[in-house]
Design an enzyme around this catalytic site. Structure first.
Site, short mmCIF file in Angstrom:
data_model
loop_
_atom_site.label_atom_id
_atom_site.label_comp_id
_atom_site.label_asym_id
_atom_site.label_seq_id
_atom_site.Cartn_x
_atom_site.Cartn_y
_atom_site.Cartn_z
N HIS A 17 15.34 47.59 10.84
CA HIS A 17 15.80 48.77 10.08
C HIS A 17 14.83 49.94 10.29
O HIS A 17 15.25 51.08 10.51
CB HIS A 17 15.82 48.47 8.57
CG HIS A 17 16.80 47.43 8.13
ND1 HIS A 17 16.46 46.38 7.31
CD2 HIS A 17 18.13 47.29 8.38
CE1 HIS A 17 17.53 45.63 7.08
NE2 HIS A 17 18.55 46.16 7.71
N LYS A 41 27.01 42.38 -7.40
CA LYS A 41 26.33 41.49 -6.44
C LYS A 41 24.82 41.65 -6.55
O LYS A 41 24.25 42.62 -6.06
CB LYS A 41 26.81 41.83 -5.02
CG LYS A 41 26.42 40.78 -4.01
CD LYS A 41 26.94 41.17 -2.63
CE LYS A 41 25.97 40.70 -1.56
NZ LYS A 41 26.04 41.49 -0.35
N ARG A 90 23.18 44.97 16.44
CA ARG A 90 22.26 44.01 17.05
C ARG A 90 22.92 43.24 18.18
O ARG A 90 22.36 43.06 19.24
CB ARG A 90 21.76 43.01 15.99
CG ARG A 90 20.84 43.62 14.98
CD ARG A 90 20.62 42.69 13.83
NE ARG A 90 21.90 42.41 13.17
CZ ARG A 90 22.02 41.75 12.04
NH1 ARG A 90 20.97 41.25 11.45
NH2 ARG A 90 23.21 41.57 11.49
N SER A 128 17.87 40.41 7.43
CA SER A 128 17.26 40.29 6.10
C SER A 128 17.49 38.90 5.52
O SER A 128 16.62 38.33 4.87
CB SER A 128 17.85 41.34 5.14
OG SER A 128 17.53 42.63 5.56
#
Ligand code: PNS
Length: 167
Positions: A17, A41, A90, A128
């Site tokens: 990031h 969430k 990615r 992550s």
């Protein structure tokens, strides 16, 4: 003044990031890094903590603002005056989701373009969620996190694990 919006969960920010933010900051006057605040969430880190991590890691980059948003991304893009939404890609596996999101956002708000930036090859496998899993079980995540947040991320996830283990 050109403004780009770089949205995400950033739970937590990784070196992948950070590299995208650094590169976007060379292209735009302002890069607004926006953390989605999703009350339904709960992430591993509270949004305030994620913002703090990003602020610390981006302190050396001129033109970066760190904010949280709630609701539709395109509404937030309009609110901050961004002409571009930045997303990192990615691998091919990212493409389908990102393509769909870009198309839907483009339909909702034709004035805001989505710009994809390829991650560096050495960051292509970093996520992550992977960082969270490895750090939770005490693995070495130093290659995946900006050094200035490494200890705090490790400590928080280790504490979370002890809590859930009842230790
Ligand atoms: O880091 P992530 O989890 O891949 O980021 C996803 C994010 C926050 C960019 C995306 O979920 C989002 O934009 N959410 C806001 C709600 C929204 O606008 N949804 C419509 C997109 S199709």
């Amino acid at each position: 003044m050109s403004i780009a919006l770089y949205p995400g969960s950033f739970d937590p920010l990784t070196v992948g990031h950070l590299d995208i933010i650094e590169r976007a900051a060379r292209l735009y006057d302002t890069v607004v890094v926006a953390v989605l605040h999703n009350p339904s969430k709960q992430g591993a880190f509270p949004v305030e903590k994620r913002l703090e991590f990003i602020e610390r890691a981006c302190a050396h980059i001129p033109g970066v603002r760190v904010e949280q948003f709630y609701g539709l991304l395109v509404d937030y893009a309009r609110q901050v005056g961004a002409s571009v939404i930045i997303r990192g890609l990615r691998a091919v596996s990212d493409f389908e989701y990102e393509f769909q999101m870009a198309q839907m956002n483009g339909q909702l708000c034709p004035g805001v373009e989505t710009l994809f930036m390829m991650t560096k090859p050495e960051h292509a496998y970093i996520s992550s969620s992977g960082v969270r899993e490895i750090a939770t079980f005490g693995g070495d995540v130093s290659a995946f996190l900006p050094p200035c947040i490494l200890k705090d991320v490790q400590a928080a996830l280790a504490a979370k694990r002890r809590e859930s283990d009842g230790r």
